[in-house]
Design an enzyme around this catalytic site. Sequence first.
Site, PDB file in Angstrom:
ATOM      1  N   CYS A  49       0.834  -1.198   0.000  1.00 55.01           N
ATOM      2  CA  CYS A  49       0.000   0.000   0.000  1.00 55.01           C
ATOM      3  C   CYS A  49       0.871   1.251   0.000  1.00 55.01           C
ATOM      4  CB  CYS A  49      -0.846  -0.056   1.265  1.00 55.01           C
ATOM      5  SG  CYS A  49      -1.682   1.446   1.630  1.00 55.01           S
ATOM      6  N   THR A  51      -0.706   4.402   0.208  1.00 58.70           N
ATOM      7  CA  THR A  51      -1.618   5.493   0.578  1.00 58.70           C
ATOM      8  C   THR A  51      -0.929   6.533   1.473  1.00 58.70           C
ATOM      9  OG1 THR A  51      -3.496   4.020   0.420  1.00 58.70           O
ATOM     10  CG2 THR A  51      -3.827   6.012   1.717  1.00 58.70           C
TER      11      THR A  51
HETATM   12  P1  5GP Z   1      -0.406  -6.930   3.989  1.00 57.37           P
HETATM   13  O1  5GP Z   1      -0.911  -8.131   4.712  1.00 57.37           O
HETATM   14  O2  5GP Z   1       0.260  -7.289   2.711  1.00 57.37           O
HETATM   15  O3  5GP Z   1       0.445  -6.048   4.839  1.00 57.37           O
HETATM   16  O4  5GP Z   1      -1.691  -6.041   3.647  1.00 57.37           O
HETATM   17  C1  5GP Z   1      -2.818  -6.555   2.978  1.00 57.37           C
HETATM   18  C2  5GP Z   1      -3.867  -5.459   2.909  1.00 57.37           C
HETATM   19  O5  5GP Z   1      -3.370  -4.329   2.195  1.00 57.37           O
HETATM   20  C3  5GP Z   1      -5.126  -5.825   2.148  1.00 57.37           C
HETATM   21  O6  5GP Z   1      -5.999  -6.632   2.861  1.00 57.37           O
HETATM   22  C4  5GP Z   1      -5.701  -4.442   1.821  1.00 57.37           C
HETATM   23  O7  5GP Z   1      -6.426  -3.906   2.902  1.00 57.37           O
HETATM   24  C5  5GP Z   1      -4.447  -3.603   1.632  1.00 57.37           C
HETATM   25  N1  5GP Z   1      -4.183  -3.378   0.195  1.00 57.37           N
HETATM   26  C6  5GP Z   1      -4.080  -4.311  -0.758  1.00 57.37           C
HETATM   27  N2  5GP Z   1      -3.802  -3.757  -1.958  1.00 57.37           N
HETATM   28  C7  5GP Z   1      -3.745  -2.443  -1.762  1.00 57.37           C
HETATM   29  C8  5GP Z   1      -3.515  -1.334  -2.612  1.00 57.37           C
HETATM   30  O8  5GP Z   1      -3.262  -1.452  -3.807  1.00 57.37           O
HETATM   31  N3  5GP Z   1      -3.563  -0.097  -2.045  1.00 57.37           N
HETATM   32  C9  5GP Z   1      -3.817   0.066  -0.705  1.00 57.37           C
HETATM   33  N4  5GP Z   1      -3.883   1.316  -0.238  1.00 57.37           N
HETATM   34  N5  5GP Z   1      -4.029  -0.955   0.137  1.00 57.37           N
HETATM   35  C10 5GP Z   1      -3.996  -2.194  -0.385  1.00 57.37           C
END
Ligand code: 5GP
Length: 356
Positions: free
Chosen positions: A186, A188
């Site tokens: 992400c 953001t």
């Molecule tokens: P991780 O477990 O990889 O740290 O985070 C997974 C989470 O990241 C997902 O469930 C979703 O909420 C968030 N996420 C997935 N793809 C994106 C994206 O392209 N942009 C953003 N802002 N958040 C994402």
Amino acid sequence: MRIEEQTKLDYSDVLIRPKRSTLTSRKEVVLDRTFTFYHSPKTWTGIPIMSANMATCGTFGMAKILAPLKIITTFHKYYSVSDFEKFFQTFNNPDYVCYTLGIRDEDVAKIQEMQKKGLMKNFSFICIDVPNGYLQRFLESIRLIRQMFPEHILIAGNVVTNEMTEEIILAGADIVKIGIGPGSACTTRRMTGVGYPQLSAVIECADAAHGIANERGVGRIIADGGQQYISDIAKAFCAGADFNMCGSLFSGFDQSDGKLIEKDGKKFKEYFGSSSNKALEELYGKKDDHRASEGRYALIPYKGDINNFLQDLFGSLRSTGTYIGARQLREFPKRATFVKVNRQLTNYLEPYDTGE
Ligand code: 5GP
């Protein structure tokens, strides 16, 4: 302009303090939980962990592995109605799969078609997933989907603050998904400056959700994203999360989607954010002009067979339980005390891979 002076915390800012325990073995720690809900009349039992609705891990293949272990797979949005029709000819385990949709008209049209074809009975969970859960339109979508599916367990997110958690539950959601910016793919926080440290978000939103109660059940939350290690899942449960949703922790395996790539003699697997250019262009077939990508494309070191990870996951969570004297996952928040740390005390040696 106002500044909130109190420091908010991430998973890496704390450790869990050990406590006297009468447990004799980690086998005694029960990871299953049974939940009732504020709106849905269903009762759910399982290990409250979810594979994220991302292209690499929100897949049919993952559901076949995780459902027998009572772990939920949240399917990504890129499957078509006919993909689901085919899949459900040989898969029947509704309690451990979740349908995901956005809030656009075409998302509503697709779920209506799914319902018309009788496919929604294959899911206990529906997830309305948007990057920014603070839009008025999002609340209207929650009301609409709740009306269409009064029995389903409805998840909605993402938000990071207590007042919006309450509003989303009152609008019709059973579970609120918490996390803006912590995800490993992400961007953001980097692109917009918006976010909230994830451990504090989980603590504050769990408190708000659990305070909304009726004769059926209480509001619930999912800690979504930012769990870099299995211990972060334990920390989220200690912080009051009812469920954990993870993307990168469930990616990079033989059984995850994404190409295997060799670079400088090392193996990696692809991992990409749902709103990365790669996901938008390749899987969705388009990228709106006004929409900046808030996700990235990354490589995860190849991790082999997921079954080894799952054994570690269960073993480590049970071990956390023995350290804090919790016989059941649901006792984690009651038993846990966090200590704030300046720096995580982790092993300073790089693991040595013998290649065996
Ligand atoms: P991780 O477990 O990889 O740290 O985070 C997974 C989470 O990241 C997902 O469930 C979703 O909420 C968030 N996420 C997935 N793809 C994106 C994206 O392209 N942009 C953003 N802002 N958040 C994402």
